[in-house]
Design a protein around this motif. Structure first.
Motif, PDB file in Angstrom:
ATOM      1  N   GLU A   8       2.912  -3.301   7.332  1.00 43.38           N
ATOM      2  CA  GLU A   8       1.705  -3.527   8.130  1.00 43.38           C
ATOM      3  C   GLU A   8       0.619  -2.500   7.813  1.00 43.38           C
ATOM      4  OE1 GLU A   8       3.112  -3.648  12.175  1.00 43.38           O
ATOM      5  OE2 GLU A   8       4.131  -5.574  11.869  1.00 43.38           O
ATOM      6  N   GLN A   9       1.018  -1.241   7.582  1.00 41.14           N
ATOM      7  CA  GLN A   9       0.040  -0.199   7.251  1.00 41.14           C
ATOM      8  C   GLN A   9      -0.657  -0.494   5.923  1.00 41.14           C
ATOM      9  OE1 GLN A   9      -1.235   2.470   8.811  1.00 41.14           O
ATOM     10  NE2 GLN A   9      -0.100   1.986  10.672  1.00 41.14           N
ATOM     11  N   TRP A  10       0.133  -0.873   4.906  1.00 44.91           N
ATOM     12  CA  TRP A  10      -0.474  -1.183   3.607  1.00 44.91           C
ATOM     13  C   TRP A  10      -1.401  -2.399   3.714  1.00 44.91           C
ATOM     14  CZ3 TRP A  10      -1.205   1.790  -0.354  1.00 44.91           C
ATOM     15  CH2 TRP A  10      -0.331   2.828  -0.628  1.00 44.91           C
ATOM     16  N   CYS A  11      -1.005  -3.396   4.497  1.00 46.36           N
ATOM     17  CA  CYS A  11      -1.857  -4.579   4.679  1.00 46.36           C
ATOM     18  C   CYS A  11      -3.145  -4.213   5.423  1.00 46.36           C
ATOM     19  CB  CYS A  11      -1.100  -5.671   5.426  1.00 46.36           C
ATOM     20  SG  CYS A  11       0.229  -6.415   4.450  1.00 46.36           S
ATOM     21  N   LYS A  12      -3.033  -3.392   6.453  1.00 49.01           N
ATOM     22  CA  LYS A  12      -4.187  -2.994   7.262  1.00 49.01           C
ATOM     23  C   LYS A  12      -5.175  -2.179   6.438  1.00 49.01           C
ATOM     24  CE  LYS A  12      -5.417  -0.366  11.405  1.00 49.01           C
ATOM     25  NZ  LYS A  12      -4.908   0.488  12.491  1.00 49.01           N
ATOM     26  N   VAL A  13      -4.688  -1.165   5.744  1.00 52.23           N
ATOM     27  CA  VAL A  13      -5.581  -0.287   4.994  1.00 52.23           C
ATOM     28  C   VAL A  13      -6.241  -1.021   3.825  1.00 52.23           C
ATOM     29  CG1 VAL A  13      -3.919   0.702   3.355  1.00 52.23           C
ATOM     30  CG2 VAL A  13      -5.820   2.099   4.196  1.00 52.23           C
ATOM     31  N   ASP A  20     -12.130   6.007   1.041  1.00 56.79           N
ATOM     32  CA  ASP A  20     -11.913   6.240  -0.382  1.00 56.79           C
ATOM     33  C   ASP A  20     -10.642   5.515  -0.829  1.00 56.79           C
ATOM     34  OD1 ASP A  20     -11.736   7.095  -2.959  1.00 56.79           O
ATOM     35  OD2 ASP A  20     -11.488   9.224  -2.484  1.00 56.79           O
ATOM     36  N   HIS A  21     -10.819   4.315  -1.355  1.00 56.77           N
ATOM     37  CA  HIS A  21      -9.657   3.536  -1.805  1.00 56.77           C
ATOM     38  C   HIS A  21      -9.078   4.053  -3.114  1.00 56.77           C
ATOM     39  CE1 HIS A  21      -9.225   0.454   1.233  1.00 56.77           C
ATOM     40  NE2 HIS A  21     -10.550   0.322   1.273  1.00 56.77           N
ATOM     41  N   SER A  22      -9.804   4.918  -3.813  1.00 58.40           N
ATOM     42  CA  SER A  22      -9.252   5.460  -5.058  1.00 58.40           C
ATOM     43  C   SER A  22      -8.024   6.321  -4.756  1.00 58.40           C
ATOM     44  CB  SER A  22     -10.298   6.271  -5.819  1.00 58.40           C
ATOM     45  OG  SER A  22     -10.717   7.392  -5.054  1.00 58.40           O
ATOM     46  N   ARG A  23      -8.067   7.074  -3.658  1.00 56.70           N
ATOM     47  CA  ARG A  23      -6.906   7.870  -3.265  1.00 56.70           C
ATOM     48  C   ARG A  23      -5.746   6.968  -2.845  1.00 56.70           C
ATOM     49  NH1 ARG A  23      -8.413  11.576   1.256  1.00 56.70           N
ATOM     50  NH2 ARG A  23      -6.242  12.186   1.073  1.00 56.70           N
ATOM     51  N   GLY A  24      -6.068   5.907  -2.139  1.00 59.46           N
ATOM     52  CA  GLY A  24      -5.027   4.959  -1.737  1.00 59.46           C
ATOM     53  C   GLY A  24      -4.399   4.273  -2.935  1.00 59.46           C
ATOM     54  N   THR A  25      -5.224   3.920  -3.911  1.00 59.04           N
ATOM     55  CA  THR A  25      -4.723   3.276  -5.128  1.00 59.04           C
ATOM     56  C   THR A  25      -3.806   4.224  -5.891  1.00 59.04           C
ATOM     57  OG1 THR A  25      -6.721   1.910  -5.259  1.00 59.04           O
ATOM     58  CG2 THR A  25      -5.408   2.129  -7.271  1.00 59.04           C
ATOM     59  N   GLN A  26      -4.222   5.497  -6.008  1.00 54.88           N
ATOM     60  CA  GLN A  26      -3.371   6.493  -6.670  1.00 54.88           C
ATOM     61  C   GLN A  26      -2.040   6.653  -5.939  1.00 54.88           C
ATOM     62  OE1 GLN A  26      -5.905   9.945  -6.750  1.00 54.88           O
ATOM     63  NE2 GLN A  26      -7.089   9.198  -8.514  1.00 54.88           N
ATOM     64  N   ALA A  27      -2.094   6.661  -4.607  1.00 57.19           N
ATOM     65  CA  ALA A  27      -0.867   6.782  -3.808  1.00 57.19           C
ATOM     66  C   ALA A  27       0.034   5.566  -4.022  1.00 57.19           C
ATOM     67  CB  ALA A  27      -1.209   6.940  -2.326  1.00 57.19           C
ATOM     68  N   ALA A  28      -0.578   4.380  -4.082  1.00 58.06           N
ATOM     69  CA  ALA A  28       0.209   3.159  -4.289  1.00 58.06           C
ATOM     70  C   ALA A  28       0.905   3.180  -5.646  1.00 58.06           C
ATOM     71  CB  ALA A  28      -0.687   1.928  -4.162  1.00 58.06           C
ATOM     72  N   ILE A  29       0.178   3.582  -6.699  1.00 54.18           N
ATOM     73  CA  ILE A  29       0.773   3.656  -8.035  1.00 54.18           C
ATOM     74  C   ILE A  29       1.892   4.699  -8.056  1.00 54.18           C
ATOM     75  CG2 ILE A  29       0.349   4.346 -10.434  1.00 54.18           C
ATOM     76  CD1 ILE A  29      -0.702   1.581  -9.901  1.00 54.18           C
TER      77      ILE A  29
END
Length: 197
Positions: A8-13, A20-29
């Motif tokens: 749910e957190q990943w879907c919400k964010v 800053d989605h670049s930080r989120g993208t780096q975290a996801a990778i």
């Protein structure tokens, strides 16, 4: 955090604006890489467990073999043996045929082992044990039933390893795409004033 909460957190964010989605993208990778490595490690552990179980099955065969090492057993001695080995990532459940040759001087026998090739995909054909003693044949058949299940499970692990290897390669390609293609496109869109939807 429980699985559903993480989902749910990943879907919400993913739908949030103004962060800053670049930080989120780096975290996801980074987390995806860790996930794939954890799966690879777990597969190695699982294979070691299969090796352990296969050894227990093998031990039952040897218990029968030892029990029949007597002149009271018709067909003594048994000539077949089995072995379980884990070499690297290769799990081997194999059979061999023993020949007993009197030693020079008449004290005991020398044992010569001949590996029996497995021609079937997951089990030995019955013809591989044509030279088995009558007491060996049903025991070998029962042991092979267990070995076949282990071989099938191990084949599934091999397939999982192939899938993981492909996923590691694809994730690296995705990471390169995000850095080389998508990031410059996003910056260009911001410069052109079309960054907002």
């Amino acid at each position: 955090m429980k699985k559903q909460q993480v989902v749910e957190q990943w879907c919400k964010v993913s739908r949030l604006e103004g962060i800053d989605h670049s930080r989120g993208t780096q975290a996801a990778i980074k987390q995806s890489k860790a996930f794939l490595q954890m799966l690879a490690d777990l597969i190695d552990v699982e294979q070691a467990r299969y090796r352990y179980i296969a050894q227990r099955i093998c031990d039952v065969y040897w218990e029968h073999n030892i029990a029949h090492r007597t002149d009271q057993t018709e067909g003594y001695p048994g000539h077949h043996g089995c072995r379980v080995r884990l070499r690297g990532r290769k799990l081997e459940l194999s059979w061999y045929y023993n020949s007993f040759v009197p030693k020079e001087g008449g004290t005991g026998h020398a044992v010569y082992s001949e590996h029996i090739s497995k021609e079937g995909q997951y089990r030995y054909f019955k013809s591989a044990f044509a030279r088995a003693q009558d007491w060996e044949k049903p025991v070998i058949a029962d042991i092979e039933d267990g070995f076949e299940l282990i071989r099938r499970l191990n084949a599934n692990l091999t397939q999982l390893r192939r899938t993981l290897k492909s996923s590691v390669r694809l994730l690296a390609e995705l990471e390169a795409y995000l850095e080389e293609i998508l990031a410059p496109l996003a910056r260009a869109a911001e410069t052109e004033g079309t960054g907002k939807k």
